[in-house]
Design an enzyme around this catalytic site. Structure first.
Site, PDB file in Angstrom:
ATOM      1  N   ASP A 290      21.903 -10.371  30.091  1.00 30.85           N
ATOM      2  CA  ASP A 290      22.351 -11.626  29.763  1.00 30.85           C
ATOM      3  C   ASP A 290      24.042 -11.139  29.062  1.00 30.85           C
ATOM      4  O   ASP A 290      24.080 -11.536  27.961  1.00 30.85           O
ATOM      5  CB  ASP A 290      21.519 -12.449  28.600  1.00 30.85           C
ATOM      6  CG  ASP A 290      22.252 -13.858  28.646  1.00 30.85           C
ATOM      7  OD1 ASP A 290      23.171 -14.177  29.292  1.00 30.85           O
ATOM      8  OD2 ASP A 290      21.759 -14.638  27.870  1.00 30.85           O
TER       9      ASP A 290
HETATM   10 MG   LIG Z   1      22.765 -15.513  23.008  1.00 32.85          MG
END
Ligand SMILES: [Mg+2]
Ligand SMILES: Nc1ncnc2c1ncn2[C@@H]1O[C@H](COP(=O)(O)OP(=O)(O)O)[C@@H](O)[C@H]1O
Length: 269
Positions: free
Chosen positions: A187
């Protein structure tokens, strides 16, 4: 009293003992429905337990000494919630105004961050991001009408793009790329990377970290950089060219793979 207050007041004993009475601030940057308390030198993150979180704790422990990342100080699951007390990463987020106003430093450090991830020896890494499983998870969301097309890049759906999430999913099944495995953050967006004194000081939010294709993080990092400067979140920062990231990395962009991983992520928005 909100449900979250109940959950916070239900702290596992071992964690309560470590933080009781200490001052903290509540963080509202996160968007995952988690609750984060920032202490002077520690961070408590509370979220609904799921198998992925136990794996994240394993990865965080495995990363100790390999990358700057929070150390696990204590973690426990109680009544369906995971409580994770970890060390606090120093410095400022890459998305801080300070860096958005200093594109040269920002792109240099983002490239540095990617190189640090790629230098991790993955031979005994406990987790691999499995594209087949990702596609299955995406399929589940598509079939249940849970893809939010409004959060997608403007060109993904509609004229010149895909008709709908189902058509995009089929394209993703038909165009699976070759994998060049590296250690990936999973991410890799600006709010999850911290810098201090001209160095990468830490990677946080490691729930999707593991072995994955090299271009996975590049794609999400490129999109995050672009979105944070082009007005997607309100403000335009002049003089930031997201393509500078490739120059700093010293690689030619593989647009096919970048597009693939951004499109895959669109189904999880
Ligand atoms: Mg975060
Ligand atoms: N170990 C940490 N050190 C410093 N700040 C942290 C740490 N963990 C979380 N934070 C802060 O809390 C915010 C949300 O945490 P994060 O793990 O990124 O959650 P989310 O999944 O909601 O994005 C981060 O943007 C950061 O400001």
């Amino acid at each position: 009293m909100s449900d979250m207050d109940d959950i916070i007041n239900n702290l596992p004993e071992a964690i309560r003992q470590l933080i009781e009475g200490k001052p903290y601030e509540t963080d509202d940057m996160g968007r995952s429905g988690s609750q984060v308390r920032i202490y002077d030198d520690a961070v408590l993150k509370i979220e609904k337990e799921q198998p992925k979180l136990a794996q994240m704790v394993e990865i965080m422990r495995w990363l100790d000494g390999k990358l700057p990342a929070p150390k696990v100080l204590a973690t426990e699951v109680k009544d369906g919630y995971r409580y994770l007390l970890m060390s606090k990463v120093k410095g400022r987020m890459a998305v801080d105004e300070y860096y958005l106003n200093r594109p040269e430093e920002l792109t240099t450090l983002l490239a540095e961050a990617l190189k640090m991830l790629w230098s991790v020896d993955i031979s005994d890494c406990p987790k691999t991001l499995d594209l087949s499983a990702e596609l299955e998870a995406a399929k589940d969301l598509v079939e249940h009408g849970q893809v939010n097309m409004n959060n997608a890049e403007p060109e993904t759906f509609g004229e010149g793009g895909f008709k709908d999430p189902a058509e995009l999913l089929q394209w993703l099944y038909d165009n699976r790329p070759e994998t060049d495995p590296v250690f990936a953050h999973g991410d890799f967006c600006l709010p999850n990377i911290f810098f201090e004194d001209g160095k990468v000081s830490g990677f946080i939010d490691l729930g999707d970290a593991g072995i994955a294709d090299r271009w996975y993080d590049v794609a999400l990092g490129y999109r995050s950089l672009k979105r944070n400067v082009n007005g997607t979140f309100g403000k335009v920062y002049e003089g930031v060219d997201p393509d500078e990231l490739f120059r700093k990395l010293g690689i030619e962009p593989d647009w096919g793979k970048i597009r693939y991983y951004i499109l895959l992520d669109e189904l999880f928005c």
